[in-house]
Design a protein around this motif. Structure first.
Motif, PDB file in Angstrom:
ATOM      1  N   LEU A  79       0.827  -1.203   0.000  1.00 47.08           N
ATOM      2  CA  LEU A  79       0.000   0.000   0.000  1.00 47.08           C
ATOM      3  C   LEU A  79       0.866   1.259   0.000  1.00 47.08           C
ATOM      4  O   LEU A  79       0.544   2.250  -0.684  1.00 47.08           O
ATOM      5  N   ALA A  80       1.948   1.241   0.774  1.00 43.45           N
ATOM      6  CA  ALA A  80       2.850   2.390   0.788  1.00 43.45           C
ATOM      7  C   ALA A  80       3.488   2.598  -0.589  1.00 43.45           C
ATOM      8  O   ALA A  80       3.614   3.733  -1.069  1.00 43.45           O
ATOM      9  N   CYS A  81       3.864   1.513  -1.237  1.00 42.96           N
ATOM     10  CA  CYS A  81       4.469   1.609  -2.571  1.00 42.96           C
ATOM     11  C   CYS A  81       3.490   2.166  -3.599  1.00 42.96           C
ATOM     12  O   CYS A  81       3.887   2.886  -4.530  1.00 42.96           O
ATOM     13  N   LEU A  82       2.193   1.840  -3.450  1.00 38.01           N
ATOM     14  CA  LEU A  82       1.186   2.351  -4.381  1.00 38.01           C
ATOM     15  C   LEU A  82       1.056   3.866  -4.310  1.00 38.01           C
ATOM     16  O   LEU A  82       0.633   4.512  -5.283  1.00 38.01           O
ATOM     17  N   ALA A  83       1.402   4.450  -3.148  1.00 34.07           N
ATOM     18  CA  ALA A  83       1.299   5.902  -2.996  1.00 34.07           C
ATOM     19  C   ALA A  83       2.534   6.630  -3.512  1.00 34.07           C
ATOM     20  O   ALA A  83       2.490   7.856  -3.702  1.00 34.07           O
ATOM     21  N   VAL A  84       3.615   5.903  -3.753  1.00 30.27           N
ATOM     22  CA  VAL A  84       4.871   6.541  -4.140  1.00 30.27           C
ATOM     23  C   VAL A  84       4.772   7.331  -5.450  1.00 30.27           C
ATOM     24  O   VAL A  84       5.287   8.459  -5.535  1.00 30.27           O
ATOM     25  N   PRO A  85       4.133   6.817  -6.523  1.00 26.24           N
ATOM     26  CA  PRO A  85       4.104   7.587  -7.774  1.00 26.24           C
ATOM     27  C   PRO A  85       3.526   8.988  -7.623  1.00 26.24           C
ATOM     28  O   PRO A  85       3.963   9.917  -8.321  1.00 26.24           O
ATOM     29  N   ALA A  86       2.567   9.174  -6.744  1.00 23.57           N
ATOM     30  CA  ALA A  86       1.975  10.495  -6.551  1.00 23.57           C
ATOM     31  C   ALA A  86       2.630  11.245  -5.392  1.00 23.57           C
ATOM     32  O   ALA A  86       2.837  12.464  -5.470  1.00 23.57           O
ATOM     33  N   ALA A  87       2.939  10.559  -4.286  1.00 20.04           N
ATOM     34  CA  ALA A  87       3.476  11.231  -3.101  1.00 20.04           C
ATOM     35  C   ALA A  87       4.968  11.507  -3.207  1.00 20.04           C
ATOM     36  O   ALA A  87       5.492  12.379  -2.518  1.00 20.04           O
ATOM     37  N   GLY A  88       5.686  10.783  -4.055  1.00 15.50           N
ATOM     38  CA  GLY A  88       7.115  11.005  -4.216  1.00 15.50           C
ATOM     39  C   GLY A  88       7.899  10.637  -2.975  1.00 15.50           C
ATOM     40  O   GLY A  88       7.551   9.695  -2.255  1.00 15.50           O
TER      41      GLY A  88
END
Length: 356
Positions: A79-88
């Motif tokens: 779940l944390a990795c899924l947020a990486v593209p937008a959250a940087g």
């Protein structure tokens, strides 16, 4: 249940910091789909994270529990990795929560090693993309806070365990002394009387018979004292003590009037000890014809219509009540022993144990 709710609330307070990667995601110059994915992943992350603290993992030994915990941690990482593209690079904030999950749910040593390792790995991955060091610095402070709290909690529990062990050791020493005194005195007297009875068998058979009867009586009394002393090793249950009290009072010809309401577990243990000591004194020393027992939240009251607190081997003078006073004080309660009101024909005694 109460501990689980406390853990859940304590863990939930810190979820406010997930606003950092969420804010970065919704303001980032990326596709709306990636922004929505980051927000949804963060929401799911919070739910799974709280679920870890609802299910206490520390101390579990079954392979199924370990697999379940590992699965939840894997879900959090995904779940944390899924947020990486937008959250940087601000997605490093999730690492702080992963660290907390590991540190507070696993045993101390493995939790600290795994938690700090997870945070360091996340920082190394985010460092090349960091536009400012503040997110990394902030999560570092968070991890330091988590480690300090976990260590403080661990040492506090160790101190409480040590105090409890000292209390039990002192209790065992006291019981050993009591058993030694009872047996030492009783066996000495029994030996002397047995020798006397042996000499009297031929010279005075009637005297020998009397001595044998005394030996039998003393042996029974000593056995009762030893049983009473050893019984202190067992923590009494209020329900069983109430039933025992009814039986003891009935056997002594004392009418029992028992009124019981539900009390908390912590109070129930103290009240059980107090009831045992109070009824023992009523049966042995009071000469009462009636005894009233009232158990209510915050208060135990035992009242008899006996000789009162100032005659003979009075209530309040024995080591049993001294120990009970100490036990009550340790539990933050108050023990009082007093005479009944003057409008009764006989003085009587009132023992009360309640909140200080």
């Amino acid at each position: 249940m109460g501990i689980r709710i406390y853990r859940l609330l304590y863990a939930g307070v810190w979820l406010v910091f997930l606003a950092v990667p969420v804010t970065s995601a919704v303001t980032a110059d990326v596709a709306v789909g990636l922004q929505a994915l980051a927000v949804a992943a963060t929401a799911c992350f919070a739910v799974v994270y709280l679920g870890l603290f609802w299910h206490d993992v520390e101390g579990d030994e079954t392979a199924r529990d370990r697999r379940r915990f590992a699965g939840r941690m894997a879900v959090l990482v995904v779940l944390a990795c899924l947020a990486v593209p937008a959250a940087g690079y601000t997605a490093v904030t999730y690492a702080c929560f992963l660290t907390a999950a590991l540190v507070f749910t696993l045993p101390l040593r493995s939790g600290l090693v795994a938690g700090v390792t997870a945070w360091v790995a996340a920082c190394l991955l985010a460092l090349p993309f960091a536009e400012t060091p503040w997110p990394l610095f902030g999560t570092g402070l968070g991890v330091l806070f988590i480690v300090v709290i976990r260590l403080a909690d661990h040492f506090e529990h160790r101190q409480l365990d040590a105090q409890e062990e000292l209390r039990h050791a002192a209790q065992r020493d006291a019981i050993a002394r009591d058993v030694h005194d009872v047996l030492g005195h009783s066996l000495t007297v029994l030996s002397i009387r047995a020798q006397l009875a042996r000499r009297m068998i031929d010279l005075d058979p009637e005297r020998a018979r009397e001595e044998i009867d005394r030996i039998d009586s003393l042996a029974r009394e000593s056995l009762g004292q030893v049983r009473s002393t050893v019984a202190r090793l067992r923590t009494p249950l209020l329900a069983s003590e109430l039933e025992t009290a009814r039986e003891a009072l009935a056997a002594a010809g004392i009418t029992a009037d028992v009124d019981v309401h539900t009390v908390e577990d912590g109070e129930a243990e103290l009240f059980a000890w107090a009831l045992r000591e109070a009824v023992t004194n009523v049966v042995r020393h009071s000469g009462a014809s009636t005894c009233r027992v009232s158990v209510r939240p915050g208060m135990l009251r035992v009242e008899d219509d006996g000789v009162g607190t100032t005659e003979g081997t009075a209530f309040g003078a024995g080591s049993g009540l001294r120990g009970l006073r100490e036990r009550a004080a340790t539990a933050g309660a108050r023990l009082t022993v007093s005479a009944r009101s003057e409008d009764h024909e006989r003085p009587g005694t009132v023992l009360e144990v309640g909140r200080a």
